[in-house]
Design a protein around this motif. Structure first.
Motif, PDB file in Angstrom:
ATOM      1  N   ASP A 138       0.911  -1.507  -0.635  1.00 54.99           N
ATOM      2  CA  ASP A 138      -0.513  -0.024  -0.083  1.00 54.99           C
ATOM      3  C   ASP A 138       0.628   1.023   0.112  1.00 54.99           C
ATOM      4  N   GLU A 139       1.720   1.689   0.686  1.00 52.64           N
ATOM      5  CA  GLU A 139       2.822   2.513   0.599  1.00 52.64           C
ATOM      6  C   GLU A 139       3.667   2.313  -0.415  1.00 52.64           C
ATOM      7  N   LYS A 140       4.060   1.628  -1.607  1.00 51.39           N
ATOM      8  CA  LYS A 140       4.578   1.520  -2.461  1.00 51.39           C
ATOM      9  C   LYS A 140       3.091   2.372  -3.405  1.00 51.39           C
ATOM     10  N   ARG A 141       2.886   1.488  -3.322  1.00 53.08           N
ATOM     11  CA  ARG A 141       1.867   1.744  -4.581  1.00 53.08           C
ATOM     12  C   ARG A 141       1.226   3.919  -4.069  1.00 53.08           C
ATOM     13  N   SER A 142       0.933   4.268  -2.999  1.00 53.10           N
ATOM     14  CA  SER A 142       1.039   5.231  -2.421  1.00 53.10           C
ATOM     15  C   SER A 142       2.192   6.320  -3.671  1.00 53.10           C
ATOM     16  N   ALA A 143       3.222   5.893  -2.776  1.00 55.11           N
ATOM     17  CA  ALA A 143       4.350   6.660  -3.890  1.00 55.11           C
ATOM     18  C   ALA A 143       4.101   6.481  -4.603  1.00 55.11           C
ATOM     19  N   VAL A 144       3.836   5.335  -5.620  1.00 55.87           N
ATOM     20  CA  VAL A 144       4.012   5.253  -7.148  1.00 55.87           C
ATOM     21  C   VAL A 144       2.848   6.549  -7.797  1.00 55.87           C
ATOM     22  N   LEU A 145       1.462   5.999  -7.074  1.00 54.16           N
ATOM     23  CA  LEU A 145       0.626   7.342  -7.421  1.00 54.16           C
ATOM     24  C   LEU A 145       1.290   9.166  -7.311  1.00 54.16           C
ATOM     25  N   ASP A 146       1.541   8.682  -6.042  1.00 52.92           N
ATOM     26  CA  ASP A 146       2.410  10.417  -6.035  1.00 52.92           C
ATOM     27  C   ASP A 146       3.083  10.872  -7.597  1.00 52.92           C
ATOM     28  N   ARG A 147       4.466  10.041  -7.871  1.00 50.48           N
ATOM     29  CA  ARG A 147       5.303  10.199  -8.551  1.00 50.48           C
ATOM     30  C   ARG A 147       4.257  10.603  -9.744  1.00 50.48           C
TER      31      ARG A 147
END
Length: 122
Positions: A99-108
């Motif tokens: 979930d953290e990685k997904r959120s970081a990818v979405l932000d990027r």
């Protein structure tokens, strides 16, 4: 029951059945002609192994819970609840990390899209 029928009934390959046996998870009798012969109890055991693998358990973890594989272990088995609880906690940790990685990818992605739209408007 022979391996082909057993595998079909379980929805797995004959190779997986042999793998369970090779890894010491099952001990299957052989008929006079040398073919593996699966009893109803063998099928139930193989089904439990298949289900543990499907829920993310490794062969090593399953071997450690062998008491949970026999018909005697159909109910509570030694360490079964503890092992399942540990597996659930592990899955929850992995899920949180994803979930953290997904959120970081979405932000990027948003940052890159905003950068592109600013460039295309100039």
């Amino acid at each position: 029951m022979q391996a082909k029928e057993a595998a079909e009934q379980l929805g797995i390959t004959q190779r997986m059945l042999r793998h369970y046996e090779k890894e010491g998870l099952m001990d299957v009798d052989r008929s006079l002609n040398g073919y593996r012969s699966y009893s109803a109890a063998d099928l139930r055991r193989a089904g439990r192994i298949r289900d543990f693998i499907a829920t993310g358990f490794s062969v090593r973890e399953i071997r450690a819970m062998s008491a949970c594989l026999s018909d005697d272990g159909d109910g509570p088995c030694a360490g079964g609840i503890e092992k399942l609880t540990e597996k659930l906690e592990h899955i929850d940790r992995l899920r949180a990390e994803l979930d953290e990685k997904r959120s970081a990818v979405l932000d990027r992605l948003v940052t890159l899209q905003n950068g592109l739209s600013t460039l295309s408007h100039h």
